[in-house]
Design a protein around this motif. Sequence first.
Motif, mmCIF file in Angstrom:
data_model
loop_
_atom_site.group_PDB
_atom_site.id
_atom_site.type_symbol
_atom_site.label_atom_id
_atom_site.label_comp_id
_atom_site.label_asym_id
_atom_site.label_seq_id
_atom_site.Cartn_x
_atom_site.Cartn_y
_atom_site.Cartn_z
ATOM 1 N N VAL A 17 0.576 -1.533 -0.002
ATOM 2 C CA VAL A 17 0.369 -0.218 -0.053
ATOM 3 C C VAL A 17 0.772 1.386 0.198
ATOM 4 C CG1 VAL A 17 -1.520 1.080 1.295
ATOM 5 C CG2 VAL A 17 -1.539 -1.309 1.359
ATOM 6 N N GLY A 21 -0.112 3.473 -3.207
ATOM 7 C CA GLY A 21 -1.206 3.840 -2.344
ATOM 8 C C GLY A 21 -2.639 3.703 -2.919
ATOM 9 N N THR A 22 -2.502 2.324 -3.844
ATOM 10 C CA THR A 22 -4.136 2.216 -4.105
ATOM 11 C C THR A 22 -4.129 1.333 -3.081
ATOM 12 O OG1 THR A 22 -2.736 -0.757 -4.227
ATOM 13 C CG2 THR A 22 -3.217 1.063 -6.276
ATOM 14 N N VAL A 23 -5.241 0.828 -3.227
ATOM 15 C CA VAL A 23 -6.898 0.539 -1.838
ATOM 16 C C VAL A 23 -6.673 -1.039 -1.268
ATOM 17 C CG1 VAL A 23 -8.627 0.455 -0.819
ATOM 18 C CG2 VAL A 23 -8.085 2.738 -1.556
ATOM 19 N N SER A 64 -4.279 1.452 8.665
ATOM 20 C CA SER A 64 -4.529 2.262 7.374
ATOM 21 C C SER A 64 -5.318 3.542 7.386
ATOM 22 C CB SER A 64 -3.296 1.242 7.131
ATOM 23 O OG SER A 64 -3.757 1.417 4.951
ATOM 24 N N GLN A 66 -5.550 4.187 4.187
ATOM 25 C CA GLN A 66 -5.996 3.188 2.889
ATOM 26 C C GLN A 66 -6.528 1.534 2.633
ATOM 27 O OE1 GLN A 66 -2.612 4.193 3.293
ATOM 28 N NE2 GLN A 66 -3.567 6.430 2.218
ATOM 29 N N ARG A 77 -12.395 1.059 6.113
ATOM 30 C CA ARG A 77 -11.433 1.769 7.015
ATOM 31 C C ARG A 77 -10.588 1.979 7.591
ATOM 32 N NH1 ARG A 77 -12.594 5.921 5.396
ATOM 33 N NH2 ARG A 77 -12.220 6.856 6.566
ATOM 34 N N ASP A 342 -4.322 7.110 -7.307
ATOM 35 C CA ASP A 342 -4.667 7.491 -5.830
ATOM 36 C C ASP A 342 -5.759 6.840 -5.232
ATOM 37 O OD1 ASP A 342 -2.416 9.114 -6.569
ATOM 38 O OD2 ASP A 342 -3.261 10.494 -6.851
ATOM 39 N N GLY A 343 -6.841 6.102 -5.594
ATOM 40 C CA GLY A 343 -7.649 5.017 -5.184
ATOM 41 C C GLY A 343 -8.833 6.024 -5.465
ATOM 42 N N GLN A 374 -1.608 11.559 -2.186
ATOM 43 C CA GLN A 374 -2.402 10.895 -2.150
ATOM 44 C C GLN A 374 -2.234 9.589 -2.796
ATOM 45 O OE1 GLN A 374 -5.206 10.604 -0.818
ATOM 46 N NE2 GLN A 374 -5.867 8.672 -0.504
#
Length: 594
Positions: A17, A21-23, A64, A66, A77, A342-343, A374
């Motif tokens: 992550v 930066g991805t979810v 987290s 993300q 989340r 950036d999700g 992000q």
Amino acid sequence: MSSKPSRLVRLAIAAAVAVSGTVVSLSAAPVSHAVGVSSTDGQISRAEVLARAQSWVDEGVWYSQQVYYTDSNGTYRTDCSGFVSMAWHLGVSRTTWTLPGVSTPISLDSLQPGDALNRLNPYTGEYDAHVVVFAGWTDSAHTSASVYEEARPGTQARRIAYSRSYLTSQNFKAFRYNRIIDSGTPQGSQDPGSLPTGTLVKAPNNPTVKLVISGSGLAVSGSDVAPDGYDLGKVVVVDEAKFNLLPTALPVGTVVHDAAGGSSRYVVVGDAALPISGAEWSADGYNTRPDMGVPTSWLQGAVRNSLPVGTVVHDQADNSPSRYVVIGDAALPISGADWSADGYNTRPDMGVPGGWLQGAVKKSLPSGTVLHDQADNDPSRYVVVEGAALPIAGAEWVPDGYSVRPDMGVPSTWLRSVVQASPADGTVVRGEAGRDDKVYVVLGGSALAVSDADKAAYAERPRLGVPENWLRGAAQRPLKNGTVVRDVSGGPSVYVMAGGMAVPLTAADYSGLGYDKRPLNTVPGTWLTAAAAKPAPADGTLLLSPDNTTVWLVTNGGSKKALTQADFGPGKYSFNDVVIVPTTLTANLPFTTS
């Protein structure tokens, strides 16, 4: 077999992550003690709230901003506000800003297990710092509280005790979820949420009257009754607990107008009411939705509200494929490359009126806002100062107080553009840490020292704190060649900058050399006097005077050397760097061939 992923797996996912930066969504086998009778966004007992909170402690869920974690509680989340959203069984992972929208402020001594403590940021006046689930007081004097929390990166969900003095010193405020109940089976008669839209309701022991709309309850103030045409003789008395649990926000996309009259129409997004222009009423399809009359006072508040930070929006008319993310009152563009990286593609995408969106796109983030990429491709942190994002050094993060401000994730492409910018010309700045009282004014990316004698000329401008490392560099950076300046205190003299020297221009020079076509900037008088007193421009400066076509190179500490056409081109000197100066300057420089 353990229901939670191994520590090695969790660390690997967290590392992925941080890089991408991805979810990421983690899943765990259901845990029996987290199962309860509540439904999403429904009533929930205090015991179930604590059981859900304890389940993440048992499962060792890592913090987290993300990662989304899935177990029998749902998918949430794994930051502090996502943890509270999970414990309260909300339909989405709310933020610290939006949790107050589903809860009611209470006093610290009114806290009961399952309530929350949300930190009010003194710098922003917003609930944008940290939130925890209250588990109970550890003593009868209420001097220490046991709480559940997801604290910070590198930690797991935990139960910990905080002293009351710490909670008050850190500005934590107590909140009670609007749909929490003391037992698993609420008692009462009529449920106000089930009544038809337009019904006025109140509780037996509460003087407040609410208007029911789509299962929500909007408070009716005394000033609303006559103008809005409410008949208090038709108020329905309902169950007290259920009355207190009525949601205060309308469903997203609800079209509303002032019940007192008027032609203005609005669309509800979050806790905000966005204006719909006449041109958008039909073009955006709002005319096909039910149009709800709402209490005047409620609408006035909703019009003042901002969308929750991080909301993704687009033009409801879909005239453009562009997407934006809301930060404060500004809408920042999301590039195609940022959409997935950036999700943002995982967030709800809200259609909003185009006129409102155009206004939000033109707005800037407030000075002092702390930012990061992000996508986390860049671990750096930045602070916004008059349209520019200035880098914050690691050594400045805590001493300068940036660590206590909200840290906003913004689109990568947008961030790169503002990192390359400079604060607006004329911005008055000082070191954020406040270790000295030196003041500077920004011009062309340089920071010019303001002496005590000049401070009166800048007294009306706000003094903005900036990172000291950036300020030191800007103070050492000379003004760009060709910048035209004069004393901020007035006077007829005009100068052009050449290699750090302020070269005086006569009236004939000012117009004859074309400098009257350029911006005339004001600078501190003391700084200007020092720049004008320099004997010559810095070595390496290229000069051209109107008496001939020779370009002169300043060299050897103030001498001039003639350049030829052969000295210019790729990898050589550029004509774009040549400064046109009065003949008196070039004539007074000694000639050299070396």
